[in-house]
Design a protein around this motif. Structure first.
Motif, short mmCIF file in Angstrom:
data_model
loop_
_atom_site.label_atom_id
_atom_site.label_comp_id
_atom_site.label_asym_id
_atom_site.label_seq_id
_atom_site.Cartn_x
_atom_site.Cartn_y
_atom_site.Cartn_z
N HIS A 27 0.82 -1.20 0.00
CA HIS A 27 0.00 0.00 0.00
C HIS A 27 0.86 1.27 0.00
CE1 HIS A 27 -3.12 2.81 1.35
NE2 HIS A 27 -4.00 1.89 1.06
N LEU A 29 2.21 4.70 1.25
CA LEU A 29 2.45 5.07 2.65
C LEU A 29 2.25 6.54 2.95
CD1 LEU A 29 5.61 2.93 3.42
CD2 LEU A 29 3.28 2.52 4.17
N ALA A 31 -0.01 8.46 4.03
CA ALA A 31 -0.68 8.87 5.26
C ALA A 31 -0.17 8.11 6.48
CB ALA A 31 -2.18 8.65 5.12
N TYR A 32 0.85 7.29 6.30
CA TYR A 32 1.33 6.45 7.38
C TYR A 32 2.46 7.11 8.16
CZ TYR A 32 -1.15 2.24 5.84
OH TYR A 32 -2.11 1.30 5.53
N HIS A 53 7.10 10.26 10.20
CA HIS A 53 5.93 10.36 9.33
C HIS A 53 6.41 10.28 7.90
CE1 HIS A 53 2.43 12.05 7.25
NE2 HIS A 53 1.76 11.52 8.26
N GLN A 101 -1.44 4.08 10.66
CA GLN A 101 -2.10 5.23 10.06
C GLN A 101 -2.51 6.28 11.07
OE1 GLN A 101 -4.79 4.39 6.61
NE2 GLN A 101 -4.72 2.29 7.40
N ALA A 102 -2.70 5.89 12.32
CA ALA A 102 -3.18 6.84 13.32
C ALA A 102 -2.84 6.33 14.71
CB ALA A 102 -4.69 7.05 13.20
N GLU A 112 -0.18 -1.35 12.69
CA GLU A 112 -0.95 -2.40 12.02
C GLU A 112 -0.06 -3.44 11.36
OE1 GLU A 112 -3.03 1.41 10.35
OE2 GLU A 112 -3.94 -0.35 9.43
#
Length: 124
Positions: A27, A29, A31-32, A53, A101-102, A112
């Motif tokens: 995926h 990244l 926003a990771y 970030h 992600q958050a 995750e």
């Protein structure tokens, strides 16, 4: 899905340096945030080491490694790094890279995805 593979662990004398790499695939990244954690003994909790970030490059470090370790990432190469200098015997651990992600960066439960780990041994 995000796949993470660590490399670069090994045995080093106290005061030496090692560079860990984390190859990233899957995926996007953007926003990771990515983290490095370590586990110093089987059955113990993973300890936060550093985080970055992916887009902004904002970083955060554990007090125990600040000034000795540097986290970075290569967007084009899809990789994250942990440069470890002035290593101490207490840095001996299995090091894991992770993605989330958050959440709170220092909290392992928010991540995750995890790699399989890279062993670092620092001899005195």
């Amino acid at each position: 899905q995000v796949q993470l593979v660590e490399s670069g662990g090994g045995l080093v004398h106290a005061g030496g340096s090692l560079r860990l790499s984390c190859a990233v695939s899957g995926h996007s990244l953007g926003a990771y945030f990515m983290g490095w954690f370590r586990r110093q003994a089987p059955g113990t909790d993973r300890e936060f080491v550093a985080a970055i970030h992916w887009s902004s490059e904002i970083t955060e470090y554990a007090d125990s490694v600040r000034g000795r370790f540097t986290i970075s990432r290569d967007v084009g190469g899809n990789a994250m790094y942990l440069q470890m200098n002035h290593l101490k015997p207490e840095d001996t651990a299995m090091y894991y890279c992770s993605a989330a992600q958050a959440g709170t960066w220092r909290q392992s439960s928010v991540y995750e995805y995890w790699g399989q780990g890279a062993q670092v041994i620092v001899s005195s």
